[in-house]
Design a protein around this motif. Structure first.
Motif, short mmCIF file in Angstrom:
data_model
loop_
_atom_site.label_atom_id
_atom_site.label_comp_id
_atom_site.label_asym_id
_atom_site.label_seq_id
_atom_site.Cartn_x
_atom_site.Cartn_y
_atom_site.Cartn_z
N HIS A 1 -3.24 35.50 26.08
CA HIS A 1 -1.88 35.94 25.74
C HIS A 1 -1.20 36.60 26.94
O HIS A 1 -0.05 36.32 27.24
CB HIS A 1 -1.91 36.89 24.55
CG HIS A 1 -2.44 36.27 23.30
ND1 HIS A 1 -1.67 35.53 22.45
CD2 HIS A 1 -3.69 36.27 22.76
CE1 HIS A 1 -2.40 35.10 21.43
NE2 HIS A 1 -3.63 35.54 21.61
N ALA A 2 -1.92 37.49 27.62
CA ALA A 2 -1.36 38.16 28.78
C ALA A 2 -1.24 37.20 29.96
O ALA A 2 -0.23 37.18 30.68
CB ALA A 2 -2.20 39.37 29.16
N LEU A 3 -2.28 36.39 30.18
CA LEU A 3 -2.27 35.47 31.31
C LEU A 3 -1.16 34.43 31.19
O LEU A 3 -0.64 33.95 32.21
CB LEU A 3 -3.62 34.77 31.42
CG LEU A 3 -4.82 35.68 31.74
CD1 LEU A 3 -6.11 34.85 31.77
CD2 LEU A 3 -4.62 36.40 33.05
N SER A 4 -0.76 34.10 29.95
CA SER A 4 0.32 33.12 29.76
C SER A 4 1.67 33.64 30.24
O SER A 4 2.61 32.85 30.39
CB SER A 4 0.41 32.74 28.27
OG SER A 4 -0.73 32.01 27.88
N ALA B 1 -4.23 23.46 27.56
CA ALA B 1 -3.14 24.32 27.10
C ALA B 1 -3.53 25.79 27.11
O ALA B 1 -2.68 26.66 26.97
CB ALA B 1 -2.70 23.92 25.69
N GLY B 2 -4.82 26.08 27.30
CA GLY B 2 -5.29 27.46 27.29
C GLY B 2 -5.67 27.94 28.68
O GLY B 2 -5.23 27.41 29.70
N LYS B 3 -6.54 28.97 28.72
CA LYS B 3 -6.96 29.54 30.01
C LYS B 3 -7.58 28.50 30.93
O LYS B 3 -7.37 28.53 32.15
CB LYS B 3 -7.99 30.64 29.78
CG LYS B 3 -7.42 31.98 29.45
CD LYS B 3 -8.42 33.10 29.72
CE LYS B 3 -9.74 32.85 29.05
NZ LYS B 3 -10.75 33.86 29.44
N ARG C 1 -9.65 28.62 19.46
CA ARG C 1 -9.52 27.97 20.76
C ARG C 1 -8.45 26.89 20.69
O ARG C 1 -8.18 26.33 19.62
CB ARG C 1 -10.85 27.36 21.19
CG ARG C 1 -11.95 28.39 21.49
CD ARG C 1 -11.59 29.29 22.66
NE ARG C 1 -12.65 30.22 22.96
CZ ARG C 1 -12.76 31.44 22.45
NH1 ARG C 1 -11.88 31.85 21.57
NH2 ARG C 1 -13.75 32.24 22.82
N ASP C 2 -7.88 26.57 21.84
CA ASP C 2 -6.85 25.53 21.89
C ASP C 2 -7.42 24.18 21.51
O ASP C 2 -6.75 23.36 20.89
CB ASP C 2 -6.26 25.47 23.31
CG ASP C 2 -5.69 26.80 23.74
OD1 ASP C 2 -4.51 27.05 23.45
OD2 ASP C 2 -6.43 27.60 24.33
N SER C 3 -8.66 23.94 21.89
CA SER C 3 -9.34 22.68 21.59
C SER C 3 -10.32 22.89 20.45
O SER C 3 -11.14 23.82 20.48
CB SER C 3 -10.09 22.19 22.84
OG SER C 3 -11.12 21.29 22.49
N ALA C 4 -10.28 22.01 19.45
CA ALA C 4 -11.21 22.10 18.33
C ALA C 4 -12.64 21.91 18.78
O ALA C 4 -13.56 22.58 18.30
CB ALA C 4 -10.84 21.08 17.26
N VAL D 1 -1.46 29.91 18.26
CA VAL D 1 -2.59 30.12 19.17
C VAL D 1 -2.27 31.15 20.24
O VAL D 1 -2.98 32.13 20.43
CB VAL D 1 -3.01 28.79 19.81
CG1 VAL D 1 -4.23 29.00 20.71
CG2 VAL D 1 -3.34 27.76 18.74
N VAL D 2 -1.19 30.95 20.99
CA VAL D 2 -0.83 31.84 22.10
C VAL D 2 0.59 32.34 21.90
O VAL D 2 1.50 31.53 21.66
CB VAL D 2 -0.94 31.11 23.46
CG1 VAL D 2 -0.50 32.03 24.59
CG2 VAL D 2 -2.37 30.63 23.69
#
Length: 537
Positions: free
Chosen positions: A92-95, A197-199, A442-445, A527-528
């Protein structure tokens, strides 16, 4: 799964320990302390490319105007480098500072971000991303295909990378031209657009990590909507709008001030005083926030409270004891204690409405003290096995859980481990039998299944997985997201996991945000959390 995906135990909000600095546990206090509909669907499947719009490069500086600073009481990251960040919730912060090739919409679908689209080859072993032209990092260097290649390779190969385990399937990355990134995979994997889409997919400036990789922990260099201009560890991060962000015309805020998780007892007063104009609050403070004239949003999330069970340790090495635990727990009572009833009772890792949620599962382990007692009586440990609940706080849910287990015959102690030592003791040493915990999704299942049920998954401390579940999970990655078979494949794996694995899912934890009347509605991203379109009067 690497330590970057380590789940965080849900600790008491009264501890006021932030997820910044040495600890990353504070956020989950909102779900389990004393005060206490995503669809990963069809985008970028085989032969499919996403499309999107956004203002990029120099033109972004001319797009609209921005004003107002969002003062967000939330959490500071363990590291501002996505490669060394050690908490899943840091995303969340890194985005704020980074962008990826993709991002997820409100439903959790992968959609274009730095890339305008992507396309798989016929067998799912290669995916080609097309970048937007004229992209730049916050340090002014070019964000082209070569930079993306180097960033992905660093995440896969760096000795200190905590996302490396998510990139083991990436065989090679090539940049045939400035806007084309070709990723060859060791095996078919249609989850890549969601994973990125995530970290794992955040693109870091090669200039920055080549010059001073360790410095990124305190000074991020990405291509996100904001640029970090000031950072005091455990205290405050100041970010300003990045005019070169690919979607800069949708960023209406001049900046963001990010703070550690506020204390439950003072968060409403902090919002009233202007210390924050947006803050995460526990369910216990919703009535007070509304009475103070604040607006409260309850946003569904992928976060679910859990009990981690190590079946390699007594007494849960006896299947009867592990099953008795599932019937001994009163999830509804725990939800009320933890979050004043906000959220839903859960028997599976995915919330209702998410493609992985299997409605046919129903309530397989309803509270049944008589059945729990019978299972204990027939176990090799007898009717009164000894068990220790490991937590980072003794208040709230751990105490209530202790009472519930004692009611069916367990002899229960509570062990409180300092938050800074929790990951090492519980998730690296695997030395505790029962842990109060939480899974942030997680972004990916496929990644979620790896974390929860994989043979090396941190939330699978017993390290055992039935072969049929391994086979079911393997099918997830090789099924295109836009395939009509994808929901059934994912839900079949969910059903097997709930039946065969010892994890005890308790309840979902929504994101509860209170805001000043000067702040516009916050987008409900599952998610984010993102802030496109948010304004401050």
């Amino acid at each position: 799964m690497s330590n970057t995906d380590a789940p965080s135990p849900l600790s008491a909000i009264a501890s006021t320990v932030s997820r910044g600095g040495t600890s990353r546990r504070g956020f989950f206090a909102l779900g389990l302390g004393a005060a206490g509909g995503a669809l990963l669907a069809a985008c970028g499947g085989a032969g499919t490319a996403g499309t999107g719009t956004g203002t990029t490069g120099p033109n972004a500086q001319l797009a609209g105007s921005a004003s107002g600073t969002l003062k967000w009481g939330w959490a500071l990251p363990t590291s501002w480098d996505p490669v060394t960040s050690s908490a899943g919730w840091d995303v969340h912060a890194l985005s704020l500072a980074y962008a990826g090739l993709t991002q997820e919409n409100e439903k959790g679908d992968a959609i274009p971000a730095l890339a305008t689209g992507w396309k798989y080859n016929s067998d799912g072993t290669q995916v080609t991303f097309t970048l937007r032209p004229n992209l730049k990092f916050s340090d002014g260097t070019a964000l082209d295909a070569t930079a993306v290649k180097q960033s992905i390779e660093r995440g896969r190969d760096a000795k200190n990378s905590l996302i490396a385990s998510q990139l083991t399937g990436v065989k090679t990355v090539t940049a045939p031209d400035p806007v084309t990134v070709v990723i060859d995979l060791a095996r078919p994997d249609y989850q890549i657009p969601n994973l990125f889409a995530g970290k794992t997919g955040m693109i870091v400036s090669p200039t920055a990590f080549t010059a001073d990789a360790t410095g990124l922990a305190l000074k991020p260099v990405g291509a996100g909507p904001f640029t970090l201009t000031s950072y005091t560890q455990n205290s405050k991060a100041v970010l300003t709008r990045n005019p070169n962000f690919w979607n800069a015309d949708q960023i209406k805020l001049a900046g963001v001030e990010l703070y550690p998780l506020p204390d439950a007892a003072t968060v409403v007063a902090g919002l009233q005083s202007g210390q924050y104009n947006l803050a995460q609050i526990p369910g216990s403070q919703i009535a007070a926030a509304k009475a103070a004239g604040l607006t409260v949003q309850v946003i569904p999330s992928l976060v679910v409270a859990t009990l981690d069970v190590n079946t390699a340790l007594a007494p849960f090495d006896d299947p009867d004891v592990a099953l008795a635990l599932k019937y001994a727990v009163d999830r509804k009572a725990l939800l009320q204690t933890a979050n004043f009833g906000y959220g839903d009772v859960a028997y599976q890792p995915f919330p209702a409405g998410y493609v992985g949620n299997n409605p046919a599962i129903g309530e397989p382990y309803p509270t049944d003290p008589a059945k729990a007692k019978a299972l204990l009586a027939q176990s090799k440990y007898g009717p009164n096995p000894e068990v220790t609940i490991t937590t980072s706080t003794a208040a709230g849910v751990p105490e209530q859980l202790q009472s519930q287990l004692q009611a069916v015959g367990f002899k229960v102690k509570i062990e409180v481990i300092p938050a800074a030592q929790f990951t090492q003791i519980v998730y690296v040493q695997h030395s505790r039998a029962l842990t109060v915990d939480g899974f942030a999704g997680r972004d990916s299942a496929a990644q979620a299944f790896q974390v929860l049920f994989g043979q090396q998954g941190l939330m699978n401390p017993g390290r055992t997985v039935p072969p049929e579940l391994l086979d079911a999970v393997a099918k997830i990655a090789v099924t295109p997201l836009d395939s009509p078979d994808y929901p059934a494949v994912l839900q079949a794996a969910t059903a097997l996991a709930v039946k065969d694995m010892p994890n005890v899912f308790l309840y979902t934890i929504p994101r509860i945000l209170a805001r000043s009347s000067k702040v516009s509605e916050i987008p409900a991203y599952t998610v984010v959390q993102r802030f496109e379109g948010v304004t401050i009067k």
